[in-house]
Design an enzyme around this catalytic site. Structure first.
Site, PDB file in Angstrom:
ATOM      1  N   GLY A  47      27.965 -13.149   1.705  1.00 41.23           N
ATOM      2  CA  GLY A  47      28.086 -12.040   2.644  1.00 41.23           C
ATOM      3  C   GLY A  47      27.047 -10.956   2.377  1.00 41.23           C
ATOM      4  N   ALA A 158      12.982 -27.417 -12.222  1.00 42.79           N
ATOM      5  CA  ALA A 158      12.708 -27.243 -13.654  1.00 42.79           C
ATOM      6  C   ALA A 158      13.635 -28.172 -14.431  1.00 42.79           C
ATOM      7  CB  ALA A 158      12.952 -25.794 -14.052  1.00 42.79           C
ATOM      8  N   ARG A 285      40.730 -12.118  -6.126  1.00 36.20           N
ATOM      9  CA  ARG A 285      40.553 -13.456  -5.560  1.00 36.20           C
ATOM     10  C   ARG A 285      41.385 -14.505  -6.293  1.00 36.20           C
ATOM     11  NH1 ARG A 285      34.000 -13.168  -4.695  1.00 36.20           N
ATOM     12  NH2 ARG A 285      34.146 -11.658  -3.014  1.00 36.20           N
TER      13      ARG A 285
HETATM   14  P1  ADP Z   1      21.652 -15.805  -8.316  1.00 33.67           P
HETATM   15  O1  ADP Z   1      22.707 -15.183  -7.447  1.00 33.67           O
HETATM   16  O2  ADP Z   1      21.959 -15.723  -9.753  1.00 33.67           O
HETATM   17  O3  ADP Z   1      20.292 -15.336  -7.942  1.00 33.67           O
HETATM   18  P2  ADP Z   1      21.475 -18.133  -6.576  1.00 33.67           P
HETATM   19  O4  ADP Z   1      22.483 -19.207  -6.446  1.00 33.67           O
HETATM   20  O5  ADP Z   1      21.345 -17.174  -5.459  1.00 33.67           O
HETATM   21  O6  ADP Z   1      21.749 -17.384  -7.972  1.00 33.67           O
HETATM   22  O7  ADP Z   1      20.035 -18.750  -6.807  1.00 33.67           O
HETATM   23  C1  ADP Z   1      19.775 -19.724  -7.806  1.00 33.67           C
HETATM   24  C2  ADP Z   1      18.668 -20.640  -7.311  1.00 33.67           C
HETATM   25  O8  ADP Z   1      18.196 -21.451  -8.384  1.00 33.67           O
HETATM   26  C3  ADP Z   1      19.110 -21.580  -6.212  1.00 33.67           C
HETATM   27  O9  ADP Z   1      18.265 -21.452  -5.102  1.00 33.67           O
HETATM   28  C4  ADP Z   1      19.011 -22.962  -6.870  1.00 33.67           C
HETATM   29  O10 ADP Z   1      18.676 -23.985  -5.960  1.00 33.67           O
HETATM   30  C5  ADP Z   1      17.911 -22.746  -7.879  1.00 33.67           C
HETATM   31  N1  ADP Z   1      17.891 -23.710  -8.995  1.00 33.67           N
HETATM   32  C6  ADP Z   1      18.958 -24.210  -9.662  1.00 33.67           C
HETATM   33  N2  ADP Z   1      18.572 -25.075 -10.628  1.00 33.67           N
HETATM   34  C7  ADP Z   1      17.213 -25.123 -10.570  1.00 33.67           C
HETATM   35  C8  ADP Z   1      16.208 -25.846 -11.295  1.00 33.67           C
HETATM   36  N3  ADP Z   1      16.532 -26.714 -12.254  1.00 33.67           N
HETATM   37  N4  ADP Z   1      14.909 -25.653 -10.962  1.00 33.67           N
HETATM   38  C9  ADP Z   1      14.570 -24.797  -9.956  1.00 33.67           C
HETATM   39  N5  ADP Z   1      15.471 -24.106  -9.240  1.00 33.67           N
HETATM   40  C10 ADP Z   1      16.773 -24.246  -9.532  1.00 33.67           C
END
Ligand code: ADP
Length: 457
Positions: A47, A158, A285
């Site tokens: 949201g 990564a 929640r």
């Molecule tokens: P935050 O709210 O902590 O910023 P999000 O869920 O909004 O977390 O963003 C985390 C991002 O990291 C997502 O877009 C996800 O796809 C990405 N991600 C997760 N694992 C990997 C990885 N191994 N390599 C690159 N990106 C990753």
């Protein structure tokens, strides 16, 4: 292939974007790696509401008694005091500056005259981005990284953190969408911002056996806990891993969070199949989720009327979701309570009794049954909206232990040199339960610190 930057950021959600932007501002060359085809993570599909104590909208609405101290207390208490007091203090003291940074430097637009009071908060303090979703945040952050010429690599997962002889993190290996292995060297350090593990059922079960297949998830498929696993293999300490939050009001067929149902924050009530209320609608929640699962069928109905709908305009803001729910037969607009009850085969008289009581409590300002903290609203006038919903896994409170400068710490509490983390991948803020609007405040506050810190050291 090999590439070298000053800073490598893993994950392009809110935490990763803010870290990348701050690192670039401090003069570093930055690459932002994102494993999915598109940026945004859970931040994008959230949201987007953000708590900031004593913010400009509160003042415009005449709320002048909110403070960082109150926000601190709400957050600690909301997490059963399992968050780190020092870290929650930093969040409370910096959330407003983070919101102002989004407003002034990233050009995020927030509604000027409306706030949410999420469960567990003692004040209405959550800013709402225009459009009521994280799309406003991510669109503007992406525009900023484009303007700053920050390199973003999507479809780039990564895999492993690289270290030198001294144990300093010096880069990561990654795999591209076409299967190429690429090494990204980091002169300064690596920021892990890869989000939580809500979409990883095996990992959920490993830390909390109850969080099994019976729950769907509101999260993007990218939320698989990669950053936690990568850092753990370097000895990183984990905390609060068993604390996994369900969001109470989600689509019973897909698990997707319902933003139309944010009318709950404007006075919608929750009832069971028997037509009775069973919980305070602004409870935490975890409390609401548990209460729903204890009802017949493990689901709830949310009921509101046009008067409530007109306050937050959640239907207009989320018209696509609304149309979808109607099509799925999960949301029904009814002229009368009889019609609403009939659609979901709820006992009409029980429902009418419940609504009669709500109307009384709305008049007296006292909810004698569940002590609704914002005061109930009258449901005398139709038309009505009634929506079926279930809890779904939403946020993983646990994760990496970081210090106030976002260094990742090992089991002994020592800094792992060159390694920083921010956002849902960390586990030190929300304790047993994250309060609504606190993730966005968290990710931007600590994402910015991580980006500044990795360059400063
Ligand atoms: P935050 O709210 O902590 O910023 P999000 O869920 O909004 O977390 O963003 C985390 C991002 O990291 C997502 O877009 C996800 O796809 C990405 N991600 C997760 N694992 C990997 C990885 N191994 N390599 C690159 N990106 C990753």
């Amino acid at each position: 292939a090999e590439q070298t930057y000053d800073v490598v950021v893993i994950g392009a959600g809110g935490a990763g974007f803010s870290a990348a932007i701050e690192a670039k501002k401090a003069g570093a060359s930055v690459v932002l790696l994102e494993k999915m085809p598109t940026v945004g993570g859970n931040t994008l599909i959230s949201g987007g509401e953000m708590n900031a104590p004593d913010n400009w909208v509160e003042r415009a609405l005449g709320i002048t008694d909110d403070t960082a101290d109150l926000f601190y207390e709400d957050t600690m208490k909301g997490g059963d005091n399992l968050g780190s007091p020092e870290m929650v203090r930093i969040l409370a003291d910096n959330a407003l500056a983070s919101a102002e940074w989004l407003r002034d430097e990233i050009k995020v637009e927030f509604l000027p005259d409306h706030l949410f009071q999420f469960g567990g908060h003692s004040r209405k303090r959550a800013l709402i981005p225009v459009g009521h979703t994280g799309a406003e945040l991510i669109t503007k952050l992406k525009a900023k990284t484009d303007a700053d010429q920050i390199t973003i690599k999507t479809n780039m997962k990564a895999d492993t953190l690289l270290t030198n002889d001294q144990g300093k993190v010096t880069g990561v290996t990654a795999t591209s969408g076409s299967g190429d292995k690429i090494t990204f060297h980091a002169n300064k350090g690596v920021v892990i911002a890869s989000g939580g593990f809500g979409s990883n059922v095996e990992m959920r079960k490993k830390y909390n056996p109850d969080m099994d297949e019976k729950y769907m998830s509101t999260d993007t498929p990218g939320s698989t806990g990669d950053g936690i696993v990568m850092a753990e293999s370097l000895g990183a300490k984990l905390t609060n891993m068993e604390n996994i939050q369900t969001y109470p009001i989600c689509n019973p067929e897909t698990g997707v969070i319902s933003l139309v149902a944010d009318s709950r924050f404007d006075g919608a009530i929750l009832i069971n199949q028997e037509g009775k209320r069973f919980v305070e609608e602004l409870e935490r929640r975890d409390v609401i989720s548990k209460a729903i699962l204890a009802q017949t069928g493990g689901y709830t109905y949310q009921l509101w009327n046009q008067g409530i709908a007109d306050i937050g305009k959640t239907i207009e803001a989320h018209q696509d979701e609304y149309d979808q729910l109607v099509k799925q037969g999960l949301l029904y607009k009814a002229d009368t309570l009889e019609e609403a009850a009939e659609f979901f085969k709820i006992d009409v008289n029980a429902l009418k009794d419940t609504v009669k009581k709500v109307n009384e409590y709305a008049k007296t300002g006292k909810d004698l049954d569940f002590k609704h903290r914002a005061g109930l609203k009258s449901l005398e006038q139709g038309p009505y909206y009634i929506q079926k919903a279930v809890p779904s896994v939403h946020h993983t409170m646990g994760g990496l232990v970081i210090d106030e400068k976002t260094h990742v710490l090992n089991e002994k509490g020592e800094i792992i040199p060159g390694l920083y983390a921010a956002g849902e991948v960390t586990g030190v803020i929300h304790g047993a339960n994250r309060l609504g609007g606190n993730a966005i405040a968290d990710i931007f506050t600590f994402g910015r610190i991580a980006g500044q810190q990795v360059v400063a050291e």
